[in-house]
Design a protein around this motif. Structure first.
Motif, PDB file in Angstrom:
ATOM      1  N   VAL A   1       0.849  -1.183   0.000  1.00 19.73           N
ATOM      2  CA  VAL A   1       0.000   0.000   0.000  1.00 19.73           C
ATOM      3  C   VAL A   1       0.891   1.242   0.000  1.00 19.73           C
ATOM      4  N   LYS A   2       0.725   2.032  -1.014  1.00 23.50           N
ATOM      5  CA  LYS A   2       1.511   3.260  -1.112  1.00 23.50           C
ATOM      6  C   LYS A   2       0.906   4.326  -0.227  1.00 23.50           C
ATOM      7  N   GLU A   3       1.725   4.885   0.664  1.00 24.94           N
ATOM      8  CA  GLU A   3       1.218   5.902   1.576  1.00 24.94           C
ATOM      9  C   GLU A   3       0.957   7.207   0.831  1.00 24.94           C
ATOM     10  N   ARG A   4      -0.093   7.849   1.233  1.00 25.00           N
ATOM     11  CA  ARG A   4      -0.449   9.118   0.624  1.00 25.00           C
ATOM     12  C   ARG A   4       0.526  10.189   1.089  1.00 25.00           C
ATOM     13  N   ASN A   5       0.970  11.044   0.172  1.00 21.34           N
ATOM     14  CA  ASN A   5       1.951  12.057   0.562  1.00 21.34           C
ATOM     15  C   ASN A   5       1.554  13.468   0.166  1.00 21.34           C
ATOM     16  N   GLN A   6       0.283  13.667  -0.219  1.00 19.58           N
ATOM     17  CA  GLN A   6      -0.191  15.012  -0.517  1.00 19.58           C
ATOM     18  C   GLN A   6      -1.672  15.109  -0.201  1.00 19.58           C
ATOM     19  N   VAL A   7      -2.073  16.248   0.341  1.00 22.21           N
ATOM     20  CA  VAL A   7      -3.479  16.446   0.681  1.00 22.21           C
ATOM     21  C   VAL A   7      -3.825  17.920   0.548  1.00 22.21           C
ATOM     22  N   ARG A   8      -5.054  18.176   0.143  1.00 23.10           N
ATOM     23  CA  ARG A   8      -5.530  19.560   0.071  1.00 23.10           C
ATOM     24  C   ARG A   8      -6.696  19.732   1.026  1.00 23.10           C
ATOM     25  N   LEU A   9      -6.579  20.734   1.894  1.00 19.80           N
ATOM     26  CA  LEU A   9      -7.623  21.089   2.848  1.00 19.80           C
ATOM     27  C   LEU A   9      -8.237  22.410   2.403  1.00 19.80           C
ATOM     28  N   VAL A  10      -9.553  22.530   2.515  1.00 23.04           N
ATOM     29  CA  VAL A  10     -10.192  23.795   2.152  1.00 23.04           C
ATOM     30  C   VAL A  10     -11.025  24.297   3.319  1.00 23.04           C
ATOM     31  N   PHE A  11     -10.901  25.593   3.604  1.00 29.88           N
ATOM     32  CA  PHE A  11     -11.654  26.249   4.673  1.00 29.88           C
ATOM     33  C   PHE A  11     -12.786  27.048   4.046  1.00 29.88           C
ATOM     34  N   LEU A  12     -14.017  26.725   4.474  1.00 30.31           N
ATOM     35  CA  LEU A  12     -15.213  27.367   3.947  1.00 30.31           C
ATOM     36  C   LEU A  12     -16.055  27.906   5.097  1.00 30.31           C
TER      37      LEU A  12
ATOM     38  N   ASN B   1      -7.288  25.100  20.484  1.00 31.27           N
ATOM     39  CA  ASN B   1      -7.729  24.013  19.607  1.00 31.27           C
ATOM     40  C   ASN B   1      -7.366  24.218  18.141  1.00 31.27           C
ATOM     41  N   VAL B   2      -6.491  25.160  17.826  1.00 32.43           N
ATOM     42  CA  VAL B   2      -6.123  25.384  16.429  1.00 32.43           C
ATOM     43  C   VAL B   2      -5.330  24.201  15.888  1.00 32.43           C
ATOM     44  N   LEU B   3      -4.323  23.754  16.611  1.00 33.05           N
ATOM     45  CA  LEU B   3      -3.543  22.590  16.175  1.00 33.05           C
ATOM     46  C   LEU B   3      -4.432  21.362  16.053  1.00 33.05           C
ATOM     47  N   GLU B   4      -5.363  21.204  16.991  1.00 32.68           N
ATOM     48  CA  GLU B   4      -6.260  20.054  16.972  1.00 32.68           C
ATOM     49  C   GLU B   4      -7.145  20.045  15.723  1.00 32.68           C
ATOM     50  N   VAL B   5      -7.539  21.215  15.275  1.00 31.06           N
ATOM     51  CA  VAL B   5      -8.340  21.323  14.044  1.00 31.06           C
ATOM     52  C   VAL B   5      -7.580  20.719  12.868  1.00 31.06           C
ATOM     53  N   PHE B   6      -6.326  21.098  12.720  1.00 29.83           N
ATOM     54  CA  PHE B   6      -5.536  20.609  11.590  1.00 29.83           C
ATOM     55  C   PHE B   6      -5.189  19.133  11.742  1.00 29.83           C
ATOM     56  N   GLN B   7      -4.911  18.702  12.957  1.00 30.72           N
ATOM     57  CA  GLN B   7      -4.659  17.279  13.174  1.00 30.72           C
ATOM     58  C   GLN B   7      -5.863  16.440  12.778  1.00 30.72           C
ATOM     59  N   GLU B   8      -7.057  16.903  13.121  1.00 31.18           N
ATOM     60  CA  GLU B   8      -8.269  16.161  12.792  1.00 31.18           C
ATOM     61  C   GLU B   8      -8.510  16.141  11.279  1.00 31.18           C
ATOM     62  N   LEU B   9      -8.285  17.245  10.623  1.00 26.78           N
ATOM     63  CA  LEU B   9      -8.445  17.295   9.169  1.00 26.78           C
ATOM     64  C   LEU B   9      -7.499  16.317   8.484  1.00 26.78           C
TER      65      LEU B   9
ATOM     66  N   SER C   1     -10.471  19.195  -3.504  1.00 26.40           N
ATOM     67  CA  SER C   1     -10.012  19.117  -2.111  1.00 26.40           C
ATOM     68  C   SER C   1     -10.328  17.763  -1.490  1.00 26.40           C
ATOM     69  N   ASP C   2      -9.544  17.415  -0.469  1.00 24.12           N
ATOM     70  CA  ASP C   2      -9.653  16.098   0.167  1.00 24.12           C
ATOM     71  C   ASP C   2     -10.395  16.132   1.490  1.00 24.12           C
ATOM     72  N   ALA C   3     -10.323  17.235   2.222  1.00 24.37           N
ATOM     73  CA  ALA C   3     -10.999  17.355   3.513  1.00 24.37           C
ATOM     74  C   ALA C   3     -11.425  18.802   3.686  1.00 24.37           C
ATOM     75  N   PHE C   4     -12.516  18.997   4.446  1.00 26.79           N
ATOM     76  CA  PHE C   4     -13.152  20.306   4.509  1.00 26.79           C
ATOM     77  C   PHE C   4     -13.313  20.789   5.944  1.00 26.79           C
ATOM     78  N   ALA C   5     -12.919  22.040   6.161  1.00 25.16           N
ATOM     79  CA  ALA C   5     -13.172  22.718   7.431  1.00 25.16           C
ATOM     80  C   ALA C   5     -14.319  23.693   7.201  1.00 25.16           C
TER      81      ALA C   5
ATOM     82  N   GLU D   1      -1.606  21.269   1.321  1.00 25.78           N
ATOM     83  CA  GLU D   1      -2.102  22.479   0.698  1.00 25.78           C
ATOM     84  C   GLU D   1      -3.342  22.939   1.466  1.00 25.78           C
ATOM     85  N   ILE D   2      -3.385  24.218   1.798  1.00 26.79           N
ATOM     86  CA  ILE D   2      -4.506  24.786   2.556  1.00 26.79           C
ATOM     87  C   ILE D   2      -5.134  25.890   1.718  1.00 26.79           C
ATOM     88  N   MET D   3      -6.392  25.699   1.336  1.00 26.71           N
ATOM     89  CA  MET D   3      -7.109  26.696   0.555  1.00 26.71           C
ATOM     90  C   MET D   3      -7.960  27.563   1.485  1.00 26.71           C
ATOM     91  N   ASP D   4      -7.679  28.847   1.481  1.00 25.39           N
ATOM     92  CA  ASP D   4      -8.441  29.822   2.262  1.00 25.39           C
ATOM     93  C   ASP D   4      -9.397  30.508   1.299  1.00 25.39           C
TER      94      ASP D   4
END
Length: 208
Positions: free
Chosen positions: A5-16, A160-168, A82-86, A61-64
């Motif tokens: 299983v190839k580990e994922r090495n890139q992710v895009r998060l978007v804040f809406l 809880n800012v760090l926790e937000v990103f850890q959860e994403l 995007s892969d995960a959403f805030a 990658e973090i999209m604001d």
């Protein structure tokens, strides 16, 4: 026969979220450990940061996004890529949570996946005297009915800012060993930032 299983090495998060709920403040606090009290209108902006985990490198990658949502086609593209959403609302603004409801439906419709990684964030938790949104009611809705994670945060107090990103990142299935690297996240400035020309805003208000 087992397959590697190839580990994922890139992710895009978007804040809406609605304008003024503190999306940019959360990102700025995470990346730079700074807080700006004056509100400035945000245009879509992409931050890219690379972490070296020894055996592999991981790019986040973090999209604001702008809270005006004047460009639905651009918003749709951001969601598709995007892969995960805030989804961010302000605890002192009940209407901003209604925007979160609408955005969630739009994400699920575009992604066509009811299990899309979503973290709902009640920002400005430091503003207790003006609270309009019940933490208990929102948590019950988000975690029991929506099957998503709910967190309250304060960019102003760095709560809880760090926790937000850890959860994403956890929901986006990045390697679990990335978490220690997050604690060294401020050693370098984001390597790239792409933005449209800034828009001036004459009025200002406090955000957290």
């Amino acid at each position: 026969m087992s397959l590697a299983v190839k580990e994922r090495n890139q992710v895009r998060l978007v804040f809406l979220g609605a304008a003024g709920v503190g999306k940019t403040s959360l990102i700025r606090r995470f990346l730079l450990d700074t807080f700006e009290s004056k509100y400035k209108r945000t245009v879509d902006e992409l931050h890219r940061k690379e972490y070296d985990l020894g055996s592999m490198k991981v790019t986040i990658e973090i999209m604001d996004t702008s809270g005006s949502y004047s460009f639905p086609a651009m918003r749709k593209l951001s969601i598709q890529s995007s892969d995960a959403f805030a989804l961010v609302y302000a605890v002192d603004d009940a209407e901003s949570f209604e925007v979160v409801r609408s955005l969630r439906e739009e994400i699920l419709d575009i992604k066509e996946d009811k299990y899309t990684p979503i973290v709902v964030i009640g920002n400005k938790a430091d503003n207790l005297s003006d609270r309009q949104v019940s933490s208990e009611e929102i948590m019950s809705l988000v975690e029991l009915e929506w099957n998503s994670r709910h967190l309250e945060s304060s960019a102003k107090d760095n709560a809880n800012v760090l926790e937000v990103f850890q959860e994403l990142l956890r929901q986006a299935n990045l390697p679990s060993r990335l978490s220690p690297a997050l604690r060294r996240r401020r050693e370098t400035f984001p390597t790239e930032s792409h933005a449209r020309p800034p828009m001036n805003k004459t009025n200002s208000c406090r955000i957290s």
